[in-house]
Design a protein around this motif. Structure first.
Motif, short mmCIF file in Angstrom:
data_model
loop_
_atom_site.label_atom_id
_atom_site.label_comp_id
_atom_site.label_asym_id
_atom_site.label_seq_id
_atom_site.Cartn_x
_atom_site.Cartn_y
_atom_site.Cartn_z
N SER A 8 26.58 -18.83 74.31
CA SER A 8 27.72 -17.93 73.94
C SER A 8 28.72 -18.46 75.01
N MET A 9 28.08 -18.85 76.25
CA MET A 9 28.71 -19.28 77.31
C MET A 9 29.56 -20.53 77.12
N THR A 10 28.58 -21.56 76.60
CA THR A 10 29.18 -22.84 76.32
C THR A 10 30.25 -22.93 75.26
N SER A 11 30.09 -22.11 74.50
CA SER A 11 30.91 -22.00 73.20
C SER A 11 32.41 -21.52 73.45
N GLN A 12 32.61 -21.07 74.65
CA GLN A 12 33.58 -20.55 75.17
C GLN A 12 34.53 -21.72 75.83
N ILE A 13 33.71 -22.55 76.41
CA ILE A 13 34.27 -23.47 77.35
C ILE A 13 34.51 -24.96 76.64
N ASN A 14 33.50 -25.15 75.71
CA ASN A 14 33.32 -26.50 75.21
C ASN A 14 34.34 -26.72 74.06
N HIS A 15 35.30 -27.85 74.15
CA HIS A 15 36.27 -28.16 73.17
C HIS A 15 35.99 -29.59 72.94
N VAL A 16 35.50 -29.84 71.82
CA VAL A 16 35.16 -31.31 71.55
C VAL A 16 35.74 -31.66 70.09
N ARG A 17 36.65 -32.58 70.37
CA ARG A 17 37.41 -32.80 69.13
C ARG A 17 36.69 -33.82 68.12
N HIS A 18 36.06 -34.49 68.59
CA HIS A 18 35.33 -35.48 67.47
C HIS A 18 33.67 -35.47 68.17
N VAL A 19 32.83 -35.78 67.14
CA VAL A 19 31.33 -36.18 67.65
C VAL A 19 30.96 -37.26 66.78
#
Length: 276
Positions: A8-19
């Motif tokens: 829940s916490m990481t989903s708020q701060i993680n912004h990954v454009r491409h994997v």
């Protein structure tokens, strides 16, 4: 903090454009080196890059970068250490007291680690997360394709016909999972004699174009065997590697990264391949 709370916490701060997944299906072809070189070249262009070392039982990414710092825990998740050029890295070897210690795990634990490397790690803002996959088409690659929002794959091969056959299997998995193959990198394609300058194909003639025809993806580069690159990689100085032959790979990846797309830590799982 539980895994659900971390996610829940990481989903708020993680912004990954491409994997981007780097795969081959075969061991010993240089996936980790290609992953590391790609990360370094993209970081040199000012892009924000991370590497997930998904080869849980045979991790080599930290050694290539000379990285020994242990990941730290925080209220927002696991903080991945950064290399000299700012590449964020998570790898099982960074959690071990002894880098030579074996990880003797069965499939469920391996797949759980991959999921946690995505959901529990505070990657922050990244232009691309490079996932260095292990050999094979079983538990870990399948989990990566199902649990991570992979939107591009780089296939790595070597000139031997046997290698091409196995890489084609990995490409088949990618297609069943509806993943886009960006291109092929043929590693160890040739070596130049330091005395006379003659070029030798020590592993035989290239089969890269045949492989490209079979899987429907372009050959981006044929990389030479270079003792200087080997020495830098072995001593943890992959960030000092400069190889002209790798330039087309960098250009292709840079173009891929500029494609508008944003994914987040909570991703919809991909469909499972049909079992025979």
């Amino acid at each position: 903090m539980t895994t659900a709370e971390n996610e829940s916490m990481t989903s708020q701060i993680n912004h990954v454009r491409h994997v981007l997944a780097v795969a081959s299906g075969k061991g010993g072809v240089g996936k980790s080196l290609v992953s590391a070189m790609a990360a370094v070249e993209l970081a040199r262009r000012g892009l924000k890059v991370g590497i997930m070392d998904a080869d849980i039982t045979g991790p080599s990414i930290p050694r290539l970068f000379g990285l020994t710092a242990r990941p730290e825990s925080s209220m927002v998740g696991i903080i991945p250490p950064e290399t000299a050029t700012g590449v964020k890295i998570i790898s099982m070897n960074l959690f071990l007291d002894d880098a030579g210690q074996p990880v003797i795990w069965r499939g469920p634990l391996l797949t759980s680690a991959i999921k946690q490397f995505w959901t529990d790690v505070a990657w922050g803002d990244l232009d691309v997360l490079i996932v260095d996959l292990p050999p094979g088409t079983a538990d870990v690659p399948l989990t990566a394709f199902q649990s991570l929002p992979v939107d591009g794959i780089l296939m790595v091969t070597t000139p031997q016909e046997l290698a091409s056959m196995i890489v084609e299997k990995a490409a088949g998995l990618a297609k069943q999972m509806n993943k886009r193959i960006l291109g092929i990198v043929e590693n160890m394609a040739m070596v130049t004699c330091p005395h006379c300058g003659e070029i030798f194909e020590v592993f035989g003639p290239s089969h890269a174009e045949e492989l490209a025809d079979h899987i429907g993806a372009p050959v981006l580069a044929r990389l030479p065997i270079d003792p200087t690159v080997t020495a830098l990689a072995d001593t943890g100085h992959v960030e000092d590697v400069k190889m002209a032959a790798f330039a087309p790979v960098t250009e292709a990846l840079a173009e891929y990264i500029t494609t508008p797309s944003t994914v987040f830590a909570a991703a919809n799982p991909a469909p499972s391949p049909k079992a025979s």
